[in-house]
Design an enzyme around this catalytic site. Structure first.
Site, short mmCIF file in Angstrom:
data_model
loop_
_atom_site.label_atom_id
_atom_site.label_comp_id
_atom_site.label_asym_id
_atom_site.label_seq_id
_atom_site.Cartn_x
_atom_site.Cartn_y
_atom_site.Cartn_z
N GLY A 173 0.83 -1.20 0.00
CA GLY A 173 0.00 0.00 0.00
C GLY A 173 0.86 1.24 0.00
O GLY A 173 2.02 1.22 0.40
N GLY A 180 0.51 5.74 0.49
CA GLY A 180 -0.27 6.93 0.75
C GLY A 180 0.58 8.16 0.59
O GLY A 180 1.71 8.11 0.10
N PHE A 239 2.00 9.89 2.87
CA PHE A 239 3.07 10.06 3.84
C PHE A 239 4.04 8.89 3.88
O PHE A 239 5.03 8.94 4.62
CB PHE A 239 2.48 10.30 5.23
CG PHE A 239 1.59 11.50 5.28
CD1 PHE A 239 2.12 12.78 5.19
CD2 PHE A 239 0.23 11.36 5.42
CE1 PHE A 239 1.31 13.90 5.23
CE2 PHE A 239 -0.60 12.47 5.45
CZ PHE A 239 -0.07 13.75 5.36
N GLY A 240 3.78 7.84 3.13
CA GLY A 240 4.69 6.70 3.17
C GLY A 240 4.13 5.53 2.41
O GLY A 240 3.15 5.64 1.68
N ARG A 241 4.79 4.39 2.56
CA ARG A 241 4.35 3.18 1.87
C ARG A 241 4.54 1.98 2.79
O ARG A 241 5.31 2.03 3.76
CB ARG A 241 5.16 2.99 0.59
CG ARG A 241 6.66 2.87 0.80
CD ARG A 241 7.39 2.66 -0.51
NE ARG A 241 8.82 2.40 -0.29
CZ ARG A 241 9.61 1.82 -1.18
NH1 ARG A 241 9.11 1.44 -2.36
NH2 ARG A 241 10.89 1.60 -0.91
N LYS A 270 6.37 -0.56 7.28
CA LYS A 270 5.89 0.78 6.93
C LYS A 270 7.08 1.71 6.90
O LYS A 270 7.82 1.84 7.87
CB LYS A 270 4.85 1.29 7.92
CG LYS A 270 4.31 2.66 7.53
CD LYS A 270 3.02 3.01 8.23
CE LYS A 270 2.45 4.32 7.68
NZ LYS A 270 1.17 4.67 8.33
N ASP A 300 -9.38 8.62 12.57
CA ASP A 300 -9.12 8.49 11.12
C ASP A 300 -9.78 7.24 10.55
O ASP A 300 -9.20 6.57 9.70
CB ASP A 300 -7.60 8.45 10.88
CG ASP A 300 -7.23 8.87 9.46
OD1 ASP A 300 -8.05 9.54 8.79
OD2 ASP A 300 -6.13 8.51 9.01
#
Length: 342
Positions: free
Chosen positions: A69, A71, A73-75, A91, A183
């Site tokens: 995945g 996003g 801000f990171g992967r 992460k 969230d």
């Protein structure tokens, strides 16, 4: 997400002080102390974790298998340990967009929650590389929930109730630790199996201690509770409560049942779908449902009216889900058509 992609809420935050007026803040002394204790415990854990970071390049320790995945801000990568062959999820957060404190905070929130069947298990291994920070969790291979929600259809009812039950339990666990998740959305729900019988909550970068003062600085999204859209009761912002998560859970359950959002923004002046919902809710007449709510059964009406009460003090807690399990949440096809004609 069916309807439109949800965005994270940009918020400013500050700590709630003991001297804040209790009836204005909306927290009891006990609730305020619970949040403060959670904040102090996280600070202690972050200080310890900063001293025990592994300093190495990720590829020296782990072999990348594939991307799980990604996003803003990171992967998240599926990796294997180079010596033992163990499969793990890693992460990775770039240093150019993530501070050491921000990394340690998310890492330690996951660790502080311990073992829960509906929360991704975090391992106590943090890594600092030249250009990134990383931590390890259990691998979940079927992606996130958004890929399983069929537009304008949602999920089969048994899967909806399974997902709702597990997410409510995860949120209740988070709240018991003096934290508010903040969230909840399909992108943060990982799926263990293609039938969506087992899901797990992930991504704790926005989780905050109860009572943290927050101010909404960008446009609201469907999951944003209406109290965050109003002027805050204190200059520093609104002291957050678990009711924020209950609202987001209600919106998510609606999406799982229908395949679309009930509204774009919980603001009467800009969103007629939200205004229609409030009029219907205040009428107390389930048969007068607005068009987006066609097809839902009375049990779902009652459940969602509680979770989506615009007044946070009256809003049902996330555990209210338990009282509606085993009941139909969707109308039978013929019943839905008849309701649409009336």
């Amino acid at each position: 997400m069916p309807g439109k992609q949800s965005e994270e809420e940009p918020l400013e935050e500050a700590a709630a002080e003991d001297g804040a007026e209790e009836n204005l803040v909306g927290l009891t002394v006990e609730e305020m102390h619970q949040g403060q204790e959670a904040a102090l415990a996280l600070e202690d854990m972050m200080a310890l974790s900063a001293q025990t970071l592994v300093h190495a390049e990720v590829d020296e320790l782990y072999q990348e298998v594939r991307l799980l995945g990604q996003g803003r801000f990171g992967r998240v990568l599926l990796v294997t340990h180079r010596q033992k062959g163990t499969a793990l999820a890693l992460k990775q957060l770039p240093k150019k967009s993530t501070s050491l404190r921000g990394f340690l905070y998310e890492f330690c929130v996951g660790l502080s929650l311990g073992a829960h069947s509906a929360i991704v298990a975090a391992y106590g291994i943090g890594i600092e590389s030249a250009n990134s920070y990383s931590f390890l969790t259990e691998p979940i291979l079927h992606g996130d929930l958004i890929a399983f929600i069929q537009p304008k259809v949602g999920l089969p009812l048994p899967a909806v109730q399974c997902c709702a039950t597990q997410l409510a339990s995860a949120l209740e666990h988070i709240h018991s630790h003096g934290l508010v998740y903040r969230d909840l959305k399909p992108e943060n729900v990982l799926v263990y199996d293609p039938a969506c019988w087992h899901v797990k909550l992930t991504d704790f970068g926005h989780t905050r201690p109860r009572g943290t003062l927050l101010r909404l600085t960008g446009p609201p999204i469907p999951y944003t509770a209406p109290e965050l859209c109003a002027p805050p009761p204190l200059p520093e912002g609104l002291p957050i409560q678990p009711a924020l998560d209950a609202w987001a859970l209600g919106v998510l359950v609606f999406c799982l049942l229908t395949g679309y959002f009930p509204w774009d923004q919980p603001l009467v002046e800009v969103d007629p779908f939200y205004e229609d919902f409030l009029i219907w809710q205040s009428s107390g007449q389930p048969q007068d449902r607005p068009q987006p709510w066609f097809g839902l059964a009375p049990a779902a009406d009652t459940l969602l009216w509680g979770l989506l009460d615009p007044h946070p003090q009256r809003r049902s807690p996330v555990c209210a889900i338990k009282g509606y399990l085993g009941q139909p949440w969707k109308q039978q096809e013929g019943e839905a058509e008849q309701l649409g004609k009336e």
